[in-house]
Design an enzyme around this catalytic site. Structure first.
Site, PDB file in Angstrom:
ATOM      1  N   PRO A 119       0.817  -1.221   0.000  1.00 37.07           N
ATOM      2  CA  PRO A 119       0.000   0.000   0.000  1.00 37.07           C
ATOM      3  C   PRO A 119       0.853   1.275   0.000  1.00 37.07           C
ATOM      4  CG  PRO A 119      -0.699  -1.508   1.749  1.00 37.07           C
ATOM      5  CD  PRO A 119       0.584  -2.039   1.202  1.00 37.07           C
TER       6      PRO A 119
ATOM      7  N   GLU B 115       3.136  -7.994   8.271  1.00 35.78           N
ATOM      8  CA  GLU B 115       3.204  -6.527   8.272  1.00 35.78           C
ATOM      9  C   GLU B 115       3.961  -5.984   7.069  1.00 35.78           C
ATOM     10  OE1 GLU B 115       1.319  -4.904  10.569  1.00 35.78           O
ATOM     11  OE2 GLU B 115       0.852  -7.005  11.042  1.00 35.78           O
TER      12      GLU B 115
ATOM     13  N   ARG C 117      -2.241  -8.498 -20.821  1.00 32.92           N
ATOM     14  CA  ARG C 117      -3.105  -7.981 -21.885  1.00 32.92           C
ATOM     15  C   ARG C 117      -2.345  -7.142 -22.907  1.00 32.92           C
ATOM     16  NH1 ARG C 117      -8.425  -8.076 -21.217  1.00 32.92           N
ATOM     17  NH2 ARG C 117      -8.668  -6.124 -22.316  1.00 32.92           N
TER      18      ARG C 117
ATOM     19  N   ASP D 250      -9.281   0.166 -25.287  1.00 30.87           N
ATOM     20  CA  ASP D 250      -9.659  -0.025 -23.893  1.00 30.87           C
ATOM     21  C   ASP D 250      -9.761   1.314 -23.179  1.00 30.87           C
ATOM     22  OD1 ASP D 250     -10.248  -2.592 -23.219  1.00 30.87           O
ATOM     23  OD2 ASP D 250      -8.166  -3.192 -22.946  1.00 30.87           O
TER      24      ASP D 250
HETATM   25  N1  4HQ Z   1      -0.961  -5.393   0.870  1.00 29.93           N
HETATM   26  N2  4HQ Z   1      -1.736  -2.887  -3.026  1.00 29.93           N
HETATM   27  C1  4HQ Z   1      -0.035  -5.916   3.092  1.00 29.93           C
HETATM   28  C2  4HQ Z   1      -1.826  -4.533   0.203  1.00 29.93           C
HETATM   29  C3  4HQ Z   1      -1.546  -4.032  -1.162  1.00 29.93           C
HETATM   30  C4  4HQ Z   1      -2.307  -3.062  -1.842  1.00 29.93           C
HETATM   31  C5  4HQ Z   1       0.163  -6.074   0.245  1.00 29.93           C
HETATM   32  C6  4HQ Z   1      -1.259  -5.703   2.244  1.00 29.93           C
HETATM   33  C7  4HQ Z   1       1.318  -6.336   1.142  1.00 29.93           C
HETATM   34  C8  4HQ Z   1       2.071  -7.022   3.331  1.00 29.93           C
HETATM   35  N3  4HQ Z   1      -0.549  -4.373  -1.981  1.00 29.93           N
HETATM   36  N4  4HQ Z   1       0.933  -6.775   2.472  1.00 29.93           N
HETATM   37  N5  4HQ Z   1      -3.387  -2.431  -1.427  1.00 29.93           N
HETATM   38  O1  4HQ Z   1      -2.813  -4.144   0.763  1.00 29.93           O
HETATM   39  O2  4HQ Z   1      -0.664  -3.678  -3.105  1.00 29.93           O
END
Ligand code: 4HQ
Length: 246
Positions: free
Chosen positions: A78, A105, A142, A157
């Protein structure tokens, strides 16, 4: 979960046909301890576990040796930059892409020394990076020639054009009280093209005005957009006047 997903649909067929090759690597196979641990407690304390760096480094070394060259390494997190259609197109020109999927985590910060880009698929928290990785594989695949049957449809697209898609209809022409827009039944292809452009622009203007800043519009589209903006401004003025009693 990853295997089952990759067996389906457009991506599944692309793998079957040898257009793309996707390998899944279990980090536990790159551990040396009796418990095959891929995570450990965080330095500094606190809840949750952190992915250990060494199994990830060993896995990346093995992949590099097997593929014969440095792959583009992506980490799903994230904290990353938002994954976009433009990024998908960019990654599709890499010979090899590694999608590093974190759990718990997240990964030990030192892993970032081997990561080219951190990518996020959106502002929400998932329990692992596997679903984001599958999202990236799908969107990137794609763009590989032959994966999508009709090259034209990839070029047209929604996000490749930088605009939202126009509404689609199929038979029957009437469902309950809802009719298919008359223009689509007219057989007038110039009119249909214009109507679709207008609908794409109107939807984008209302739902995702941010996209219009980057969209590349042709002459006709710029004119249609100006008309729509005028209509919208008129409606805003009308609302304002109603509130102020003017
Ligand atoms: N995670 N976009 C926590 C995500 C995520 C997202 C991936 C959660 C990695 C450790 N990854 N782990 N949103 O929420 O890419």
């Amino acid at each position: 979960m990853i295997e089952a997903s990759l067996a389906e649909g457009v991506v599944g067929r692309a793998i079957e046909r040898g257009l793309i090759d996707v390998a899944i690597h279990d980090l536990r196979n790159f551990t040396a301890d009796r418990h095959r641990s891929v995570d450990d407690v965080p330095y500094g304390g606190g809840p949750g576990m952190v992915m250990k760096p060494e199994p990830i480094f060993k896995a990346l070394d093995a992949i590099e040796a097997r593929r014969g060259g440095r792959p583009t390494v992506l980490l799903t997190t994230p904290q990353g930059a938002r994954f976009t259609q433009a990024a998908a197109e960019r990654y599709s020109s890499s010979k090899n892409v590694v999608l590093l999927c974190g759990r718990y985590e997240g990964v030990d910060e030192r892993v970032l020394s081997r990561v080219d880009e951190e990518v996020s698929i959106g502002d929400y928290v998932l329990s692992g990076g596997e679903l984001p990785a599958l999202v990236v594989v799908d969107a990137v695949a794609r763009f590989v020639p032959g994966v999508v049957g009709d090259d034209q449809s990839v070029a047209e697209d929604s996000f490749s054009r930088g605009l939202l898609d126009f509404p689609h209809y199929t038979r029957p022409a009437v469902v309950g009280a809802e009719r298919v827009p008359e223009v689509l039944l007219s057989g007038n292809h110039a009119e249909i093209r214009r109507w679709r452009k207008r609908e794409s622009l109107a939807r984008t203007l209302v739902r995702r005005p941010d996209l219009l800043e980057k969209a590349t519009l042709d002459e006709e589209e710029r004119r249609l957009l100006a008309e729509l903006q005028e209509l919208q401004d008129g409606r805003i003025a009308e609302l304002q006047n109603r509130k102020t009693g003017q």
